[in-house]
Design a protein around this motif. Structure first.
Motif, short mmCIF file in Angstrom:
data_model
loop_
_atom_site.label_atom_id
_atom_site.label_comp_id
_atom_site.label_asym_id
_atom_site.label_seq_id
_atom_site.Cartn_x
_atom_site.Cartn_y
_atom_site.Cartn_z
N ALA A 68 -38.16 18.71 -4.18
CA ALA A 68 -37.79 19.24 -2.86
C ALA A 68 -36.28 19.13 -2.64
CB ALA A 68 -38.54 18.49 -1.76
N VAL A 69 -35.68 18.02 -3.06
CA VAL A 69 -34.22 17.88 -2.95
C VAL A 69 -33.53 18.90 -3.83
CG1 VAL A 69 -32.27 16.35 -3.42
CG2 VAL A 69 -34.34 15.44 -2.34
N ARG A 70 -34.02 19.08 -5.04
CA ARG A 70 -33.42 20.08 -5.93
C ARG A 70 -33.51 21.47 -5.33
NH1 ARG A 70 -36.02 21.38 -11.74
NH2 ARG A 70 -37.43 22.53 -10.36
N GLY A 72 -27.06 27.36 -3.06
CA GLY A 72 -26.22 28.01 -4.06
C GLY A 72 -25.59 27.06 -5.06
N LEU A 73 -26.05 25.80 -5.09
CA LEU A 73 -25.49 24.83 -6.01
C LEU A 73 -26.35 24.72 -7.26
CD1 LEU A 73 -24.61 21.92 -3.53
CD2 LEU A 73 -23.20 23.88 -4.17
N ARG A 74 -25.70 24.63 -8.41
CA ARG A 74 -26.45 24.32 -9.62
C ARG A 74 -26.91 22.87 -9.50
NH1 ARG A 74 -24.44 24.16 -16.03
NH2 ARG A 74 -26.52 23.68 -16.85
N ALA A 75 -28.18 22.61 -9.76
CA ALA A 75 -28.70 21.26 -9.57
C ALA A 75 -29.87 21.01 -10.52
CB ALA A 75 -29.15 21.05 -8.13
N ASP A 76 -29.98 19.76 -10.96
CA ASP A 76 -31.07 19.35 -11.85
C ASP A 76 -31.47 17.91 -11.55
OD1 ASP A 76 -31.73 21.47 -13.93
OD2 ASP A 76 -29.54 21.41 -14.08
N LEU A 77 -32.70 17.59 -11.95
CA LEU A 77 -33.15 16.20 -11.89
C LEU A 77 -32.40 15.39 -12.93
CD1 LEU A 77 -37.03 16.69 -11.71
CD2 LEU A 77 -35.39 16.62 -9.82
N LEU A 135 -30.26 12.89 -8.97
CA LEU A 135 -30.07 14.30 -9.27
C LEU A 135 -28.60 14.53 -9.53
CD1 LEU A 135 -32.46 14.20 -6.86
CD2 LEU A 135 -32.51 16.64 -7.43
N LEU A 136 -28.28 15.72 -10.02
CA LEU A 136 -26.91 16.12 -10.26
C LEU A 136 -26.70 17.51 -9.70
CD1 LEU A 136 -24.17 15.46 -11.75
CD2 LEU A 136 -25.12 16.75 -13.68
N GLY A 180 -20.59 20.58 -7.22
CA GLY A 180 -20.04 20.68 -5.88
C GLY A 180 -19.37 19.38 -5.49
N THR A 181 -18.70 19.39 -4.38
CA THR A 181 -18.10 18.17 -3.85
C THR A 181 -19.15 17.38 -3.10
OG1 THR A 181 -17.49 19.16 -1.75
CG2 THR A 181 -15.91 19.40 -3.58
N PRO A 182 -18.94 16.07 -2.90
CA PRO A 182 -19.89 15.31 -2.10
C PRO A 182 -20.11 15.92 -0.71
CG PRO A 182 -18.50 13.81 -3.32
CD PRO A 182 -17.95 15.19 -3.56
N ALA A 183 -19.04 16.46 -0.12
CA ALA A 183 -19.19 17.07 1.20
C ALA A 183 -20.12 18.28 1.14
CB ALA A 183 -17.82 17.47 1.75
N GLN A 184 -19.97 19.11 0.11
CA GLN A 184 -20.82 20.28 -0.04
C GLN A 184 -22.28 19.87 -0.27
OE1 GLN A 184 -18.58 21.99 -3.29
NE2 GLN A 184 -17.82 23.67 -2.01
N ILE A 185 -22.46 18.83 -1.07
CA ILE A 185 -23.81 18.36 -1.36
C ILE A 185 -24.47 17.81 -0.10
CG2 ILE A 185 -25.12 16.62 -2.63
CD1 ILE A 185 -23.02 16.94 -4.89
N ALA A 186 -23.72 17.01 0.67
CA ALA A 186 -24.25 16.44 1.92
C ALA A 186 -24.64 17.54 2.89
CB ALA A 186 -23.23 15.50 2.55
#
Length: 551
Positions: free
Chosen positions: A167-169, A176-181, A197-198, A201-207
């Motif tokens: 769900a987080v991924r 629009g962020l590339r993300a993986d477990l 996860l990874l 993006g910047t921490p601000a964008q991820i948050a």
């Protein structure tokens, strides 16, 4: 998501509404919806896709929308908001055995208890006994439950962690962020203590994508309802592969690789970490076993997949402690693309599970014969094997006489009672059982229940040697609380030529879906389809079983 997973989320929402003093009618609607979904025979996802869910009694328009949101994203925004409104430690208090929602609310509102440590302190100091409904016996039971919970504190079954992680991924990718477990979930560990996860993006964008969280220099931190910490690490497109490799771990693998091949440079794709060192990429599930790093200059085995399984041979029906009839279980197996089904209801000594008497086993054999004949008349290519999960008695003998065992298509032998054994006693008991010429499969070898009960001590090497000597397969029980045979011994089994049988130990139709967790654990042990007993065709399995019979 399975029916049970959806039901768990609806029930959690009901509890959170009640805990936070919300509308009691709304709480009851969610609780009722949870029970309804859990009792559905058809997959809730199928009903939602066909538009039939709104016609199910007890599922109103609001719940239909919530279930559709759950199926699409794995979570409910309203549930997440309720969780965020709670003190961080309160969800863990809700997990204490013997505490219902009303008592948790009393503890929170009247005693200021918002964490497990505070609860334990209030119990020890006597403050808890001053509250209504918390007598001396209740307090002692709570202290016992707290001790048990703390032993497994901050841990969860893989099954329960995968949904929130995905769900987080999904949220990150939707932004629009590339993300993986990463971390233990990606490595398919049986039990996990964190969600990693990874994302690019910047921490601000991820948050922002997550709708909250604590942004640090290279990560965003938070938590999920299970009480596990959530960390989303930040990377750039250029460093993504290296950081994914590092954050997948485990640390021992990263350190061993670095010592042997040097620290990897920044790469965009994880596989480049291995290819740059002249190695074949090591799948994440294998990285907890140092063996694979030592042999990675050669091609690694193709790991078994759920789609490789042709059937299942350890399952239960209403004849013992199952929820569905033989025909219902077999039809459900067929719907999942399987071509055979082994019915292995409990044997006579396990009365708590309604073990079958000798006469009832005769009736079971007749039911199997009749169902096989019915499938043949219907032109259905599906085979039912008549079997039993036969208890291994204290001396290693079988719970049924040999003349009955000889009439069965297959016998799964398991220990269900008398767990208080030394390693020598347990090993002798199990070795004696697999020496019986009618035993085909050793079921859940240690009897463990992950995060609930340790298994009995066992000399796995000696047991697997006995299985090899007598041509007996060993089960990897796929129930997410068992996953027994432990993945660490899968390679020891296959090196001895012992087939590994991935079985869901299904007691209801949706239990058949637990094979995915068995496959995940089997992959972690390096199992291939060639060494998987239930990857064989019905004819090949039948031939193997027949060849094993004496005389």
């Amino acid at each position: 998501m399975t029916n049970k997973a959806v039901a768990r989320q609806l029930a959690l929402t009901a509890d959170l509404i009640e805990l936070t003093g919300g509308n009691p009618f709304r709480a009851r609607a969610y609780a009722s919806g949870a029970r309804t979904v859990e009792r559905l025979e058809a997959p809730v996802a199928t009903l939602a896709a066909s538009g039939e869910l709104s016609g199910v009694k007890g599922i109103g328009k609001g719940l239909v929308a919530d279930i559709e949101e759950l199926l699409a994203s794995g979570t409910l925004a309203s549930t997440d908001a309720l969780l965020q409104s709670l003190p961080p430690g309160l969800p863990e208090v809700m997990r204490v055995k013997g505490l219902g929602v009303k008592k948790v609310r009393t503890l929170w509102q009247d005693a200021g208890v918002t964490s497990l440590d505070q609860l334990e302190g209030a119990a020890v100091s006597g403050r808890l006994a001053e509250l209504p409904g918390f007598g001396a016996k209740t307090v002692q039971n709570l202290l016992d439950a707290i001790e048990h919970l703390k032993a497994y504190r901050g841990k969860a079954h893989l099954r329960d962690a995968v949904g929130p992680a995905l769900a987080v991924r999904q949220r990150l990718r939707a932004a629009g962020l590339r993300a993986d477990l990463a971390g233990a979930v990606r490595r398919q560990c049986n039990v996990v203590d964190a969600l990693d996860l990874l994302a690019v993006g910047t921490p601000a964008q991820i948050a922002e994508a997550l709708g909250g969280g604590r942004a640090e220099a290279d990560r965003v931190e938070g938590a999920i309802p299970l009480g596990l910490p959530l960390t989303v690490f930040a990377a750039t497109a250029q460093t993504y592969g290296r950081v994914l490799w590092e954050r997948t771990g485990p640390r021992e693998h990263v350190d061993a690789f670095t010592e042997a091949h040097g620290a990897p440079t920044d790469v965009a794709e994880e596989q480049e970490v291995y290819t740059a060192a002249g190695l074949h990429p090591i799948p994440a599930p294998l990285r907890d076993d140092p063996h694979w790093l030592t042999v990675a200059r050669e091609p690694l085995p193709t790991l078994v997949r759920t789609g490789d399984l042709r059937g299942t041979i350890h399952n239960h029906t209403t004849a013992s402690d199952g929820a569905h009839t033989l025909r219902e279980m077999c039809d459900a197996a067929r719907e999942r693309g399987l071509t055979y089904f082994g019915v292995c209801d409990h044997s006579r000594s396990l009365q708590i599970a309604h073990g079958l008497s000798l006469d009832e086993m005769e009736e079971q054999i007749a039911r199997v014969d009749a169902l096989n004949a019915a499938y043949a008349d219907e032109g259905v290519d599906f085979r039912v094997f008549a079997g039993s999960e036969v208890d291994i008695l204290s001396d290693g003998a079988m719970d049924y006489p040999d003349d009955l065992l000889a009439r069965l298509d297959l016998v799964v032998a398991s220990v269900h009672t008398g767990f208080s054994m030394t390693e020598d006693e347990a090993t002798a008991r199990v070795v004696a059982a697999v020496s019986n010429p009618y035993v085909d499969v050793l079921g859940h070898p240690t009897g463990r229940l992950l995060l609930r009960r340790e298994g009995y001590p066992l000399d796995h090497e000696a047991v697997l040697d006995a299985c090899a000597e007598h041509g007996v397969a060993v089960e990897l029980n796929a129930h997410p609380f068992r996953l027994d045979l432990d993945w660490r011994f899968v390679r020891a089994a296959t090196e001895r030529g012992v087939p590994v049988s991935i079985n869901p130990d299904a007691h209801a139709t949706d239990g058949l879906d637990d094979t995915r967790w068995g496959v995940a654990s089997a992959q972690k042990g390096g199992l291939t389809a060639a060494d998987s007993l239930t990857s064989r065709s019905a004819d090949d399995l039948g031939a193997w079983l027949t060849a094993r019979r004496p005389g």
